[in-house]
Design an enzyme around this catalytic site. Sequence first.
Site, short mmCIF file in Angstrom:
data_model
loop_
_atom_site.label_atom_id
_atom_site.label_comp_id
_atom_site.label_asym_id
_atom_site.label_seq_id
_atom_site.Cartn_x
_atom_site.Cartn_y
_atom_site.Cartn_z
N CYS A 1 38.87 -5.00 4.71
CA CYS A 1 38.46 -3.99 5.69
C CYS A 1 39.03 -2.61 5.30
O CYS A 1 38.57 -2.04 4.32
CB CYS A 1 38.85 -4.44 7.08
SG CYS A 1 37.77 -3.70 8.32
N HIS B 1 37.93 -9.86 8.04
CA HIS B 1 39.37 -10.20 8.09
C HIS B 1 39.59 -11.69 7.89
O HIS B 1 39.82 -12.41 8.89
CB HIS B 1 39.95 -9.80 9.45
CG HIS B 1 40.11 -8.34 9.63
ND1 HIS B 1 41.30 -7.67 9.40
CD2 HIS B 1 39.23 -7.40 10.03
CE1 HIS B 1 41.14 -6.39 9.65
NE2 HIS B 1 39.89 -6.19 10.04
N GLU C 1 42.13 -13.21 7.00
CA GLU C 1 43.48 -13.57 7.46
C GLU C 1 43.49 -13.93 8.94
O GLU C 1 44.45 -14.54 9.42
CB GLU C 1 44.47 -12.44 7.15
CG GLU C 1 44.36 -11.18 8.00
CD GLU C 1 43.18 -10.28 7.65
OE1 GLU C 1 42.36 -10.65 6.79
OE2 GLU C 1 43.08 -9.20 8.26
N1 GLN Z 1 37.66 1.28 10.83
C1 GLN Z 1 38.77 1.16 9.94
C2 GLN Z 1 38.74 2.24 8.86
O1 GLN Z 1 37.80 2.94 8.74
C3 GLN Z 1 38.80 -0.21 9.28
C4 GLN Z 1 38.93 -1.27 10.33
C5 GLN Z 1 39.70 -2.47 9.91
O2 GLN Z 1 40.44 -2.49 8.92
N2 GLN Z 1 39.59 -3.49 10.71
O3 GLN Z 1 39.67 2.39 8.13
#
Ligand code: GLN
Length: 201
Positions: free
Chosen positions: A88, A179, A181
């Site tokens: 992410c 995610h 994890e």
């Molecule tokens: N929206 C976050 C970003 O732009 C990422 C979200 C996340 O890691 N769950 O960095």
Amino acid sequence: MTKEGELPRIGVLALQGDYAAHAAALREAGAQPSLVKTPDDLRRDGQSLDGMVLPGGESTTMLKFLESHGLFEALGAFCRTRPTFGTCAGAILLAREVRHPAQRSLGLLDAVVERNAYGRQIDSAILHAETTLDGGPLEMVFIRAPRIVEVGPNVETLALREGSPALVRQGALLAATFHPELSSDRRVHRLFVDLVKSGRT
Ligand code: GLN
């Protein structure tokens, strides 16, 4: 390359975000996690760590901390030569180009990533998708997820969300827009630990 029988020592960037969940997942997948907050943490007991996880969180905040902790360059140099897994926000940090809005990144993964591409927090979702990993569909927890909108020819897609790559691999780099994890399925972390063990770069 880790010696047979030795647990690979994998750094987890611990400036912000859900690094504790990654440390637990790495332990379950047969690795020894080591939290990284400063350039010195990239080594332990006089030896370089074997790989790195860049967790989810808020990439803009992580970027600020990386710069203020003097870690941006050191982390980039480390991740260029060691297996690295970004989830992410971590995947955003790895990308060649970040959009919506544009921001600085380590530029290691040949991919263009659009941040918050599926809507706001309320649009976070748990989906199940086919994957090239053995063992059937994969649970994918998305939280304000980015979308990978372009990938280069050396990037292999291991799972998709609505036609866009959600789990990708480029040599010893692994990136997920979700995610893993936060799910109990450890296939993705095991895949990464295997990449670390085989020492591919
Ligand atoms: N929206 C976050 C970003 O732009 C990422 C979200 C996340 O890691 N769950 O960095």
